[in-house]
Design an enzyme around this catalytic site. Structure first.
Site, PDB file in Angstrom:
ATOM      1  N   ASP A  17      -3.785   5.442  28.804  1.00 61.77           N
ATOM      2  CA  ASP A  17      -4.359   4.099  28.685  1.00 61.77           C
ATOM      3  C   ASP A  17      -5.298   4.083  27.484  1.00 61.77           C
ATOM      4  O   ASP A  17      -6.320   4.779  27.471  1.00 61.77           O
ATOM      5  CB  ASP A  17      -5.116   3.754  29.973  1.00 61.77           C
ATOM      6  CG  ASP A  17      -5.506   2.289  30.050  1.00 61.77           C
ATOM      7  OD1 ASP A  17      -5.183   1.539  29.109  1.00 61.77           O
ATOM      8  OD2 ASP A  17      -6.141   1.892  31.047  1.00 61.77           O
TER       9      ASP A  17
ATOM     10  N   ASP B   9      -0.578  -1.151  25.487  1.00 56.54           N
ATOM     11  CA  ASP B   9      -1.573  -0.088  25.330  1.00 56.54           C
ATOM     12  C   ASP B   9      -1.598   0.925  26.472  1.00 56.54           C
ATOM     13  O   ASP B   9      -2.553   1.681  26.604  1.00 56.54           O
ATOM     14  CB  ASP B   9      -2.968  -0.702  25.164  1.00 56.54           C
ATOM     15  CG  ASP B   9      -3.426  -1.461  26.395  1.00 56.54           C
ATOM     16  OD1 ASP B   9      -2.584  -1.791  27.249  1.00 56.54           O
ATOM     17  OD2 ASP B   9      -4.642  -1.737  26.496  1.00 56.54           O
ATOM     18  N   GLU B  10      -0.572   0.969  27.295  1.00 58.74           N
ATOM     19  CA  GLU B  10      -0.543   1.973  28.364  1.00 58.74           C
ATOM     20  C   GLU B  10       0.891   2.341  28.704  1.00 58.74           C
ATOM     21  O   GLU B  10       1.832   1.601  28.416  1.00 58.74           O
ATOM     22  CB  GLU B  10      -1.273   1.474  29.612  1.00 58.74           C
ATOM     23  CG  GLU B  10      -0.609   0.310  30.301  1.00 58.74           C
ATOM     24  CD  GLU B  10      -1.259  -0.036  31.626  1.00 58.74           C
ATOM     25  OE1 GLU B  10      -1.549   0.890  32.408  1.00 58.74           O
ATOM     26  OE2 GLU B  10      -1.446  -1.239  31.881  1.00 58.74           O
TER      27      GLU B  10
END
Length: 658
Positions: free
Chosen positions: A107, A197-198
């Site tokens: 993350d 973003d993860e």
């Protein structure tokens, strides 16, 4: 000095609701009490505040009904016998625990904010956030002041007047995301990118090939990201995706946390964990569980008897998995076949001009055309979604017996046809969505139906559990299943938690309230003398509840982004000058029938009813088949007991349901 009156549970719940669903973000101030009070005070007088107040009241009433139902269900029941049955199920689930895979959840830390720092280092010493009107990301310095994603900018500046807000640069974020994901794929080519973003990785094979421990591998990966992008990433290491995601939040920012691969250590880790920290448990679920005394995962076992008797409302199997820390460990990229819809929408300051509203609709149609052409999709059903300035959401749907044109002009024409009968309205959001999709890049061959779909390879049946569940009369009652058959959410999670995806819309009072609104709420909206609070034609049936005590209907739908799949006739029903059209008569072949397995009463034809029974009887077999099929993705070492599934679980469910 007179003490202020004590807050009630209802007011506490409203304060938490107004604070938004991102209150569990890492880096926020530990004591949110004063922050929540400031947010509530700043929101008063806005239509958003009144809408949230109504939702909170409705949820409180729903909880009270469920509590009354609980009291009726447990009356005269031998709870020890029920709990003994649950204990048998827990023992069987424990036998299937798989500790053989190393799963990592990565993350990025305050991704948008940190990308902005790359291009503007002067922001490093400032308290800043990213967004316009509403915040998409807050820096860690800003989070210490209670500022978080989904928060209106004017409220954030009340919490911290020196806050600096920079505009979003999505093309730059996409560029950096591609670089970061490329680094992750060096460690697992089959990683699942959960968002920009993860993502999830299975590094079992990489660690074996390079003779690294899990911790060493993840540290190397994080160092590589920071060296090549100057961005930081946090990570969680665990035997499955659920635990890995929880762990990635433990040492944020720029840290990692590994959970011991031991059953007792995992259960101890989960025991005191707040129920709200569990993926698949949202704000609504949290209140529901707290109402029966479940605040931590350890409380699940304490209340296992009630959860069993009220499985439909709470989802016993998912909660027991949570208590044990057992979940899916299959990691692979998302499949195109899983795509159910494609859409676009716009949020704006409230408009009542027909010309301006149609202009927004045209912009939405242009974006939808681009997305459909780029992705290679067409469909048969178009849904118009619009939100009033009172925050009520409505949908209008039109279905075709042909694949629709994806040209902007044609999409706009369909949307316009659905919208014009509703005008005049004052809108703050408009959107279009296409469902019943056809993948133009794939062969038009339809997948075979029935139980055999579950025994095919993962690649050809990845979306089959959801398709299977749609054979039931009330599919929203069924939980989401992972690719290897684990339940991933509580019942109703998507129904309520799709609201989280609408943050940038639902919170968007782009300007502070300029008027003080008073008066009773009627039908879920503020009554105003200058125009009706409801549109002139009725919402689709599955999106509306009629309250006999009020003059209007109010919206109860909680799926604003995933548009209603149910559809009306080609022409939307209008109630101008006449009563609302009655529902069409039910086909003679559809009759009310009760499932002998789960006791659910449903109205459907024999084919659908037989399919539902087939699903109930084969639930255990489905889980095993999916697990066996998924093992072809990576070599696994499963306990021998996991290969020997019996029907005792189904028999136990029959016994409890009776």
């Amino acid at each position: 000095m007179q003490k202020p009156p004590p807050q009630t549970q209802e007011s506490d719940s409203l304060l938490k609701r107004l604070a938004g669903p991102s209150t569990t973000k890492a880096g926020l101030a530990k004591d949110q009490t004063e922050i929540n009070r400031i947010i509530a005070e700043a929101s008063k007088g806005s239509k958003f505040y009144e809408n949230e107040k109504k939702k909170d009241k409705d949820l409180t009433e729903k909880i009270n009904r469920i509590l009354r139902q609980r009291d009726e269900v447990i009356r005269g029941v031998d709870m020890h016998q029920v709990e003994a049955g649950v204990d048998q199920l827990v023992a069987k689930m424990e036998e299937n625990r798989d500790l053989s895979q190393i799963i990592v959840h990565v993350d990025m830390d305050a991704f948008y904010a940190n990308v902005e720092l790359l291009d503007n280092p002067d922001l490093a010493d400032k308290i800043f956030a990213v967004g316009h009107g509403v915040l998409t990301t807050a820096s860690y310095k800003a989070r210490k002041h209670g500022i978080r994603s989904g928060m209106p900018e004017y409220i954030a500046k009340k919490l911290c007047p020196e806050l600096v807000v920079v505009s979003c640069n999505f093309s730059r974020y996409s560029e950096m995301s591609a670089v970061v994901m490329g680094i992750f794929r060096r460690y697992d080519p089959n990683m699942l990118a959960a968002s920009v973003d993860e993502g999830y990785l299975n590094i079992t094979q990489y660690c074996e090939d390079h003779m690294l421990t899990a911790s060493e591998c993840v540290q190397e990966m994080r160092d590589t990201v920071q060296r090549e992008t100057r961005l930081t990433v946090s990570a969680g290491i665990a035997p499955n995706k659920l635990l890995a995601k929880i762990c990635s939040d433990k040492n944020k920012p720029n840290g990692q946390f590994q959970l011991d691969f031991d059953a007792q250590a995992i259960k101890a880790f989960m025991h005191d964990l707040s129920i709200r920290k569990v993926p698949g448990v949202g704000r609504v679920n949290e209140r529901l569980l707290e109402s029966i005394g479940i605040k931590s995962c350890g409380d699940i076992y304490t209340h296992r008897g009630v959860l069993s008797l009220m499985d439909k409302q709470f989802g016993l199997h998912f909660l027991l998995q949570t208590y044990l820390g057992i979940a899916s460990n299959v990691v692979q990229p998302g499949q195109r076949a899983e795509r159910k819809s494609i859409g676009a929408e716009r949020t704006f300051n409230a408009l009542d001009s027909k010309e301006k509203i149609l202009k927004k609709l045209e912009e939405v149609a242009a974006e939808l055309e681009s997305d459909m052409d780029h992705g290679g999709w067409t469909g048969k059903t178009v849904t118009l979604k619009y939100k009033l300035d009172t925050y009520q959401v409505f949908t209008r749907t039109k279905s075709f017996d042909r694949w629709i044109s994806t040209k902007k002009e044609d999409l706009f024409s369909i949307g316009k046809e659905l919208l014009l009968p509703e005008l005049p309205l004052k809108l703050r959001l408009i959107g279009l969505r296409v469902t019943k999709l056809k993948d133009l890049r794939a062969d038009a061959e339809k997948q075979a139906g029935g139980i055999k779909r579950f025994f095919e390879s993962v690649d050809t049946r990845s979306s089959s559990p959801k398709k299977r569940r749609k054979l039931a009369a009330d599919p929203d009652d069924e939980p989401s299943l992972s690719q290897d058959g684990f339940e991933e959410t509580m019942p109703g999670f998507h129904e309520h938690e799709d609201l989280a995806h609408e943050l940038l819309d639902e919170h968007t009072d782009l300007d502070p309230p300029t008027e003080t609104i008073s008066g009773d709420i009627t039908g879920g909206s503020l009554t105003k003398p200058e125009r009706p609070s409801m549109p002139l034609s009725s919402p689709v049936s599955s999106s509306v509840t009629h309250n006999p005590n009020t003059a209007h209907s109010h919206i109860t739908t909680s799926k604003p982004l995933s548009f209603n799949d149910n559809h009306q006739s080609d022409k939307p029903v209008s109630t101008k000058g006449k009563e609302k059209a009655k529902d069409p008569p039910i086909d003679d072949e559809r009759e009310t029938q009760t499932c002998p397995i789960c006791s659910k009463t449903m109205q459907m034809d024999n084919q659908g009813f037989n399919a539902h029974i087939d699903y109930c009887l084969s639930r255990g077999a489905i889980r095993e088949a999916q697990a066996m099929a998924s093992s072809s993705i990576r070599p696994k070492t499963k306990p021998e007991s996991a290969q020997k599934k019996t029907t005792s679980e189904t028999q136990w469910f029959k016994k409890v349901k009776r």
